[in-house]
Design a protein around this motif. Structure first.
Motif, PDB file in Angstrom:
ATOM      1  N   GLY A 185       0.819  -1.212   0.000  1.00 41.75           N
ATOM      2  CA  GLY A 185       0.000   0.000   0.000  1.00 41.75           C
ATOM      3  C   GLY A 185       0.851   1.260   0.000  1.00 41.75           C
ATOM      4  O   GLY A 185       0.539   2.237  -0.683  1.00 41.75           O
ATOM      5  N   ASP A 186       1.952   1.217   0.761  1.00 40.52           N
ATOM      6  CA  ASP A 186       2.881   2.354   0.776  1.00 40.52           C
ATOM      7  C   ASP A 186       3.519   2.553  -0.596  1.00 40.52           C
ATOM      8  O   ASP A 186       3.596   3.672  -1.099  1.00 40.52           O
ATOM      9  CB  ASP A 186       3.993   2.137   1.806  1.00 40.52           C
ATOM     10  CG  ASP A 186       3.505   2.198   3.244  1.00 40.52           C
ATOM     11  OD1 ASP A 186       2.451   2.808   3.496  1.00 40.52           O
ATOM     12  OD2 ASP A 186       4.195   1.638   4.124  1.00 40.52           O
ATOM     13  N   PHE A 187       4.012   1.465  -1.193  1.00 39.74           N
ATOM     14  CA  PHE A 187       4.689   1.553  -2.490  1.00 39.74           C
ATOM     15  C   PHE A 187       3.746   2.038  -3.584  1.00 39.74           C
ATOM     16  O   PHE A 187       4.146   2.798  -4.459  1.00 39.74           O
ATOM     17  CB  PHE A 187       5.285   0.205  -2.890  1.00 39.74           C
ATOM     18  CG  PHE A 187       6.387  -0.284  -1.980  1.00 39.74           C
ATOM     19  CD1 PHE A 187       7.323   0.595  -1.439  1.00 39.74           C
ATOM     20  CD2 PHE A 187       6.497  -1.619  -1.664  1.00 39.74           C
ATOM     21  CE1 PHE A 187       8.336   0.147  -0.603  1.00 39.74           C
ATOM     22  CE2 PHE A 187       7.499  -2.084  -0.824  1.00 39.74           C
ATOM     23  CZ  PHE A 187       8.423  -1.200  -0.295  1.00 39.74           C
ATOM     24  N   LEU A 188       2.484   1.590  -3.529  1.00 41.98           N
ATOM     25  CA  LEU A 188       1.504   1.980  -4.543  1.00 41.98           C
ATOM     26  C   LEU A 188       0.861   3.330  -4.238  1.00 41.98           C
ATOM     27  O   LEU A 188       0.090   3.845  -5.051  1.00 41.98           O
ATOM     28  CB  LEU A 188       0.416   0.906  -4.667  1.00 41.98           C
ATOM     29  CG  LEU A 188       0.879  -0.464  -5.161  1.00 41.98           C
ATOM     30  CD1 LEU A 188      -0.290  -1.459  -5.148  1.00 41.98           C
ATOM     31  CD2 LEU A 188       1.494  -0.363  -6.546  1.00 41.98           C
ATOM     32  N   LYS A 189       1.175   3.853  -3.075  1.00 36.36           N
ATOM     33  CA  LYS A 189       0.598   5.129  -2.628  1.00 36.36           C
ATOM     34  C   LYS A 189      -0.934   5.119  -2.756  1.00 36.36           C
ATOM     35  O   LYS A 189      -1.541   6.002  -3.358  1.00 36.36           O
ATOM     36  CB  LYS A 189       1.220   6.293  -3.377  1.00 36.36           C
ATOM     37  CG  LYS A 189       2.710   6.437  -3.090  1.00 36.36           C
ATOM     38  CD  LYS A 189       3.269   7.728  -3.612  1.00 36.36           C
ATOM     39  CE  LYS A 189       4.718   7.981  -3.324  1.00 36.36           C
ATOM     40  NZ  LYS A 189       5.551   6.993  -2.753  1.00 36.36           N
ATOM     41  N   LEU A 190      -1.513   4.076  -2.155  1.00 36.26           N
ATOM     42  CA  LEU A 190      -2.967   3.953  -2.174  1.00 36.26           C
ATOM     43  C   LEU A 190      -3.603   5.159  -1.486  1.00 36.26           C
ATOM     44  O   LEU A 190      -3.025   5.714  -0.543  1.00 36.26           O
ATOM     45  CB  LEU A 190      -3.391   2.667  -1.468  1.00 36.26           C
ATOM     46  CG  LEU A 190      -2.944   1.360  -2.118  1.00 36.26           C
ATOM     47  CD1 LEU A 190      -3.400   0.169  -1.281  1.00 36.26           C
ATOM     48  CD2 LEU A 190      -3.484   1.251  -3.529  1.00 36.26           C
ATOM     49  N   PRO A 191      -4.782   5.571  -1.950  1.00 33.68           N
ATOM     50  CA  PRO A 191      -5.427   6.759  -1.366  1.00 33.68           C
ATOM     51  C   PRO A 191      -5.585   6.681   0.152  1.00 33.68           C
ATOM     52  O   PRO A 191      -5.355   7.677   0.846  1.00 33.68           O
ATOM     53  CB  PRO A 191      -6.788   6.802  -2.071  1.00 33.68           C
ATOM     54  CG  PRO A 191      -6.553   6.101  -3.369  1.00 33.68           C
ATOM     55  CD  PRO A 191      -5.539   5.030  -3.082  1.00 33.68           C
ATOM     56  N   SER A 192      -5.940   5.526   0.689  1.00 34.92           N
ATOM     57  CA  SER A 192      -6.115   5.404   2.137  1.00 34.92           C
ATOM     58  C   SER A 192      -4.788   5.600   2.864  1.00 34.92           C
ATOM     59  O   SER A 192      -4.741   6.211   3.947  1.00 34.92           O
ATOM     60  CB  SER A 192      -6.715   4.047   2.498  1.00 34.92           C
ATOM     61  OG  SER A 192      -5.867   2.997   2.056  1.00 34.92           O
TER      62      SER A 192
ATOM     63  N   ALA B  32      -3.890   8.763   5.408  1.00 30.37           N
ATOM     64  CA  ALA B  32      -3.365   8.545   6.759  1.00 30.37           C
ATOM     65  C   ALA B  32      -2.031   9.272   6.939  1.00 30.37           C
ATOM     66  O   ALA B  32      -1.785   9.887   7.986  1.00 30.37           O
ATOM     67  CB  ALA B  32      -3.197   7.052   7.024  1.00 30.37           C
ATOM     68  N   ALA B  33      -1.175   9.223   5.920  1.00 25.25           N
ATOM     69  CA  ALA B  33       0.120   9.912   5.989  1.00 25.25           C
ATOM     70  C   ALA B  33      -0.089  11.416   6.131  1.00 25.25           C
ATOM     71  O   ALA B  33       0.580  12.078   6.929  1.00 25.25           O
ATOM     72  CB  ALA B  33       0.957   9.586   4.754  1.00 25.25           C
ATOM     73  N   GLU B  34      -1.014  11.948   5.357  1.00 24.97           N
ATOM     74  CA  GLU B  34      -1.301  13.380   5.418  1.00 24.97           C
ATOM     75  C   GLU B  34      -1.843  13.768   6.795  1.00 24.97           C
ATOM     76  O   GLU B  34      -1.455  14.800   7.350  1.00 24.97           O
ATOM     77  CB  GLU B  34      -2.322  13.751   4.337  1.00 24.97           C
ATOM     78  CG  GLU B  34      -2.680  15.213   4.312  1.00 24.97           C
ATOM     79  CD  GLU B  34      -3.738  15.542   3.262  1.00 24.97           C
ATOM     80  OE1 GLU B  34      -4.484  16.500   3.500  1.00 24.97           O
ATOM     81  OE2 GLU B  34      -3.808  14.842   2.241  1.00 24.97           O
TER      82      GLU B  34
ATOM     83  N   LEU C 147       8.109   9.946   1.895  1.00 24.67           N
ATOM     84  CA  LEU C 147       8.571   9.062   2.961  1.00 24.67           C
ATOM     85  C   LEU C 147       7.864   7.703   2.927  1.00 24.67           C
ATOM     86  O   LEU C 147       8.344   6.735   3.523  1.00 24.67           O
ATOM     87  CB  LEU C 147       8.362   9.740   4.322  1.00 24.67           C
ATOM     88  CG  LEU C 147       9.069   9.159   5.524  1.00 24.67           C
ATOM     89  CD1 LEU C 147      10.577   9.125   5.306  1.00 24.67           C
ATOM     90  CD2 LEU C 147       8.738   9.972   6.766  1.00 24.67           C
ATOM     91  N   CYS C 148       6.751   7.609   2.203  1.00 18.97           N
ATOM     92  CA  CYS C 148       5.985   6.362   2.156  1.00 18.97           C
ATOM     93  C   CYS C 148       6.811   5.195   1.629  1.00 18.97           C
ATOM     94  O   CYS C 148       6.684   4.072   2.122  1.00 18.97           O
ATOM     95  CB  CYS C 148       4.711   6.536   1.330  1.00 18.97           C
ATOM     96  SG  CYS C 148       3.453   7.482   2.211  1.00 18.97           S
ATOM     97  N   ASN C 149       7.648   5.429   0.634  1.00 18.71           N
ATOM     98  CA  ASN C 149       8.481   4.341   0.115  1.00 18.71           C
ATOM     99  C   ASN C 149       9.458   3.828   1.176  1.00 18.71           C
ATOM    100  O   ASN C 149       9.699   2.625   1.274  1.00 18.71           O
ATOM    101  CB  ASN C 149       9.248   4.769  -1.135  1.00 18.71           C
ATOM    102  CG  ASN C 149       8.358   4.858  -2.349  1.00 18.71           C
ATOM    103  OD1 ASN C 149       7.323   4.216  -2.427  1.00 18.71           O
ATOM    104  ND2 ASN C 149       8.753   5.672  -3.300  1.00 18.71           N
ATOM    105  N   ILE C 150      10.005   4.712   1.969  1.00 21.81           N
ATOM    106  CA  ILE C 150      10.938   4.306   3.023  1.00 21.81           C
ATOM    107  C   ILE C 150      10.201   3.525   4.105  1.00 21.81           C
ATOM    108  O   ILE C 150      10.682   2.483   4.574  1.00 21.81           O
ATOM    109  CB  ILE C 150      11.658   5.544   3.617  1.00 21.81           C
ATOM    110  CG1 ILE C 150      12.556   6.163   2.550  1.00 21.81           C
ATOM    111  CG2 ILE C 150      12.463   5.165   4.861  1.00 21.81           C
ATOM    112  CD1 ILE C 150      13.119   7.512   2.917  1.00 21.81           C
ATOM    113  N   LEU C 151       9.026   3.995   4.483  1.00 25.63           N
ATOM    114  CA  LEU C 151       8.235   3.272   5.483  1.00 25.63           C
ATOM    115  C   LEU C 151       7.826   1.894   4.961  1.00 25.63           C
ATOM    116  O   LEU C 151       7.856   0.911   5.701  1.00 25.63           O
ATOM    117  CB  LEU C 151       7.010   4.092   5.882  1.00 25.63           C
ATOM    118  CG  LEU C 151       7.309   5.443   6.536  1.00 25.63           C
ATOM    119  CD1 LEU C 151       6.021   6.191   6.817  1.00 25.63           C
ATOM    120  CD2 LEU C 151       8.129   5.273   7.790  1.00 25.63           C
ATOM    121  N   GLY C 152       7.480   1.831   3.680  1.00 23.44           N
ATOM    122  CA  GLY C 152       7.154   0.539   3.069  1.00 23.44           C
ATOM    123  C   GLY C 152       8.349  -0.396   3.070  1.00 23.44           C
ATOM    124  O   GLY C 152       8.214  -1.598   3.346  1.00 23.44           O
TER     125      GLY C 152
END
Length: 114
Positions: free
Chosen positions: A22-29, A33-35, A43-48
């Motif tokens: 979900g992080d890698f695909l940057k899903l809307p949900s 949540a990140a926002e 940063l989502c890729n690093i967290l993923g």
């Protein structure tokens, strides 16, 4: 290693892998949540990656116990920080619940690995 620990490790590895995807695909949900917690989108890729590596560590932990323990410790810390991030912004219960559940599972995985 007992069966409860094995089941928890597998469940946690699967959940972390799904979350990482979900992080890698940057899903809307995920992006919402990140926002909400003020996490920059890049940063989502690093967290993923952190979650994916931890999932691998949990599986490797079946053969090398210390790796599995390290992965469970890392995930427990990760999800304490995630819960803290949600609490900091006074996120609603539905927004914080996934982090709480993941914290509970990672802590239970750690406790059963000792």
């Amino acid at each position: 290693m007992n069966s409860v620990h094995s089941i928890l490790s597998i469940v946690l590895a699967v959940l972390c892998t799904a979350s990482a995807i979900g992080d890698f695909l940057k899903l809307p949900s995920v992006m919402k949540a990140a926002e909400t917690v003020g996490c920059p989108p890049n940063l989502c890729n690093i967290l993923g990656l952190i979650k994916m590596l931890a999932a691998v560590g949990l599986i490797v932990g079946f053969a090398i116990k210390v790796i599995g323990i390290a992965a469970a410790v890392g995930l427990s810390i990760y999800f304490v920080l995630a819960v803290g991030a949600h609490l900091r912004v006074k996120d609603h219960f539905k927004g914080i619940l996934p982090a709480i559940v993941m914290l509970a599972i990672s802590t239970a995985t750690l406790v059963t690995s000792l």
